[in-house]
Design a protein around this motif. Sequence first.
Motif, mmCIF file in Angstrom:
data_model
loop_
_atom_site.group_PDB
_atom_site.id
_atom_site.type_symbol
_atom_site.label_atom_id
_atom_site.label_comp_id
_atom_site.label_asym_id
_atom_site.label_seq_id
_atom_site.Cartn_x
_atom_site.Cartn_y
_atom_site.Cartn_z
ATOM 1 N N LEU A 182 39.983 34.141 36.072
ATOM 2 C CA LEU A 182 40.173 35.483 36.891
ATOM 3 C C LEU A 182 41.069 35.201 37.957
ATOM 4 O O LEU A 182 40.189 34.437 38.660
ATOM 5 C CB LEU A 182 39.068 36.445 36.717
ATOM 6 C CG LEU A 182 39.171 37.611 37.635
ATOM 7 C CD1 LEU A 182 40.117 38.533 36.626
ATOM 8 C CD2 LEU A 182 37.780 38.324 37.731
ATOM 9 N N LEU A 193 35.338 38.664 44.794
ATOM 10 C CA LEU A 193 35.196 38.695 43.339
ATOM 11 C C LEU A 193 33.703 38.175 43.069
ATOM 12 O O LEU A 193 33.161 37.213 43.508
ATOM 13 C CB LEU A 193 36.002 37.638 42.626
ATOM 14 C CG LEU A 193 37.700 38.128 42.281
ATOM 15 C CD1 LEU A 193 38.562 36.916 41.576
ATOM 16 C CD2 LEU A 193 37.754 39.425 42.006
ATOM 17 N N CYS A 195 30.795 37.847 40.002
ATOM 18 C CA CYS A 195 30.449 37.957 38.384
ATOM 19 C C CYS A 195 29.115 38.764 38.466
ATOM 20 O O CYS A 195 27.902 38.450 39.170
ATOM 21 C CB CYS A 195 30.069 36.588 37.784
ATOM 22 S SG CYS A 195 29.446 36.904 35.903
ATOM 23 N N PHE A 204 36.767 43.735 28.537
ATOM 24 C CA PHE A 204 36.750 42.988 29.855
ATOM 25 C C PHE A 204 37.370 43.965 31.069
ATOM 26 O O PHE A 204 38.860 44.445 30.623
ATOM 27 C CB PHE A 204 37.359 41.646 30.043
ATOM 28 C CG PHE A 204 37.572 40.823 31.102
ATOM 29 C CD1 PHE A 204 36.317 39.954 31.244
ATOM 30 C CD2 PHE A 204 38.327 40.940 32.246
ATOM 31 C CE1 PHE A 204 36.161 39.230 32.553
ATOM 32 C CE2 PHE A 204 38.113 40.433 33.489
ATOM 33 C CZ PHE A 204 37.057 39.431 33.539
ATOM 34 N N ARG A 205 36.788 44.275 31.971
ATOM 35 C CA ARG A 205 37.233 45.231 32.973
ATOM 36 C C ARG A 205 36.604 45.024 34.313
ATOM 37 O O ARG A 205 35.142 44.938 34.253
ATOM 38 C CB ARG A 205 37.074 46.795 32.455
ATOM 39 C CG ARG A 205 37.685 47.707 33.542
ATOM 40 C CD ARG A 205 37.416 48.924 32.799
ATOM 41 N NE ARG A 205 37.654 50.077 33.957
ATOM 42 C CZ ARG A 205 38.903 50.505 34.243
ATOM 43 N NH1 ARG A 205 39.895 50.081 33.884
ATOM 44 N NH2 ARG A 205 38.927 51.695 35.243
ATOM 45 N N VAL A 206 37.392 44.958 35.365
ATOM 46 C CA VAL A 206 36.781 44.791 36.551
ATOM 47 C C VAL A 206 36.507 45.920 37.487
ATOM 48 O O VAL A 206 37.255 46.979 37.127
ATOM 49 C CB VAL A 206 37.653 43.822 37.655
ATOM 50 C CG1 VAL A 206 37.200 43.723 39.173
ATOM 51 C CG2 VAL A 206 38.045 42.462 37.060
ATOM 52 N N TYR A 217 33.081 41.583 37.999
ATOM 53 C CA TYR A 217 33.613 41.349 36.567
ATOM 54 C C TYR A 217 32.486 40.797 35.956
ATOM 55 O O TYR A 217 31.492 40.418 36.154
ATOM 56 C CB TYR A 217 34.500 40.283 36.764
ATOM 57 C CG TYR A 217 34.291 38.894 37.124
ATOM 58 C CD1 TYR A 217 33.831 37.946 36.373
ATOM 59 C CD2 TYR A 217 34.363 38.495 38.521
ATOM 60 C CE1 TYR A 217 33.563 36.480 36.817
ATOM 61 C CE2 TYR A 217 34.035 37.250 38.800
ATOM 62 C CZ TYR A 217 33.636 36.287 38.047
ATOM 63 O OH TYR A 217 33.216 35.037 38.470
ATOM 64 N N VAL A 222 37.782 35.719 30.105
ATOM 65 C CA VAL A 222 38.889 36.897 30.359
ATOM 66 C C VAL A 222 39.962 36.809 29.314
ATOM 67 O O VAL A 222 40.359 35.618 28.921
ATOM 68 C CB VAL A 222 39.421 36.197 31.890
ATOM 69 C CG1 VAL A 222 40.561 37.239 32.198
ATOM 70 C CG2 VAL A 222 38.454 35.822 32.851
ATOM 71 N N TYR A 226 45.182 39.603 30.086
ATOM 72 C CA TYR A 226 44.638 40.602 30.906
ATOM 73 C C TYR A 226 45.228 40.994 32.300
ATOM 74 O O TYR A 226 45.882 40.190 32.947
ATOM 75 C CB TYR A 226 43.115 40.053 31.150
ATOM 76 C CG TYR A 226 42.354 40.928 32.525
ATOM 77 C CD1 TYR A 226 41.841 42.267 32.234
ATOM 78 C CD2 TYR A 226 42.387 40.333 33.730
ATOM 79 C CE1 TYR A 226 41.274 43.025 33.315
ATOM 80 C CE2 TYR A 226 41.784 40.957 34.826
ATOM 81 C CZ TYR A 226 41.171 42.325 34.463
ATOM 82 O OH TYR A 226 40.703 43.032 35.459
#
Length: 440
Positions: A182, A193, A195, A204-206, A217, A222, A226
């Motif tokens: 990512l 960022l 996890c 998968f989406r932040v 995330y 990933v 994306y």
Amino acid sequence: MLRKAIIMVLMAYFGLLTTNIYANRIHKRKIRRLFRHSAIVRDHFTGFALYDMDQKQMIYQLNGDKYFTPASNTKLFTFYTCLKMLGDSIPALRYSIRHDSLIFWGTGDPSFLHTGLKAIKGFDFLKNQDKKLFFSSGWYQNDFYGSGWTWNDYNDYYQAEINEMPVEDNVAVLFTGKEGGLQISPSLLKMYLKCDSNYKPKVFRVRRDFLSNTFFYPAMPVPANYHQEIPWKINTDITIALLQDTLRKPVIETHLPVGPDAKIIYDDNADTVYRHMLQPSDNFIAEQLLLVCSSVKFNILNADSVIQFSKTHYLNDLPEAPQWVDGSGLSRFNLFTPRSIVALLCKISDEMKNDSLLHSLMPAGGVVGTIKAAYKTDNGLPFVWAKTGSLLNNHNQSGYLITRKGKRLAFSFMNNNFTRPSREIRDEMVRIMTYIHDNY
């Protein structure tokens, strides 16, 4: 002989006038029949106004004096206000040189390092300075969101926060890196960022924390392609950090008023910025442009002051007073009537004095922008140039149409409070407007 000639001219004139009146009545009846027989437009609150710009008369109205939620049709009001207040170029920043220091103030310029506009004159000016750089902050007087915005959309690209010195659209781009991990741009934000093993979306989406710039995330691979855009949480520290990261030199915060000796650096061409606001319907640009107007007109950054001034001095002759609260139309507090929007479209045309240039800034049916896929062209040429406006249960179009006979029309077609899919509403609007183009 002269008297006879005058009588013949008058007879021809009144004959033509009578013919036009009769033709307009026929067209009005046909358009009324289109709406009466449409099952789609009759199952929700519909407003419509169609105006002949050459004969300067209204052809047909349906609820033309009723207020509707305009959504992004609001950008037309922002556009007109900019035409009245700004010049050919957008002010990038104000600055003042004092001894070995350069103090600069933001103007709200949305084009500063904008990913699409790529305006760099203001950036280059700062980068090439051999003086100490001081960013004077604190001159933006509104909130980071407009009045009436939906706060739970904070994670979506179209709702960037508003500030005095935007950088790179105020939006972070998250994507798959070359080695599959990512990545985030600007890269400065990588430190934020995080996890979150408890965050388990279906795909998968932040998700950014609402009150901070922590980007969570999920603990999952990933995807290869994306791509997600998320507004970051604006604050002066982030602004200065981003400026320092891109300029590669220190920037110090200060709080000084804009002095009478302050000069202006201009960035992008105004028409280029307007085109990027109108064609893709860019909310961020619309909001920031109101601040640019405020900077020019009042030497402060306050969107409410600009809106009030525009309503008092530029829009005071509209058929109904607009209830206008933001630049983009994200707010459901905005309320305009179809015939007031038509009057605004005529004012925009009069201000531009160049239909070709005006049309080049607008979405064009079958060609470019938000109505590209909606309309077909007529022998390869567009015949409708219109601003769309969409919120949940609301879909509108307002703009210009040229008929096959060459008539120049302005229209506003507004649909509120429907439960059908928006595509069905859009297709019915297209059917009716295409009929008018073919037959009027």
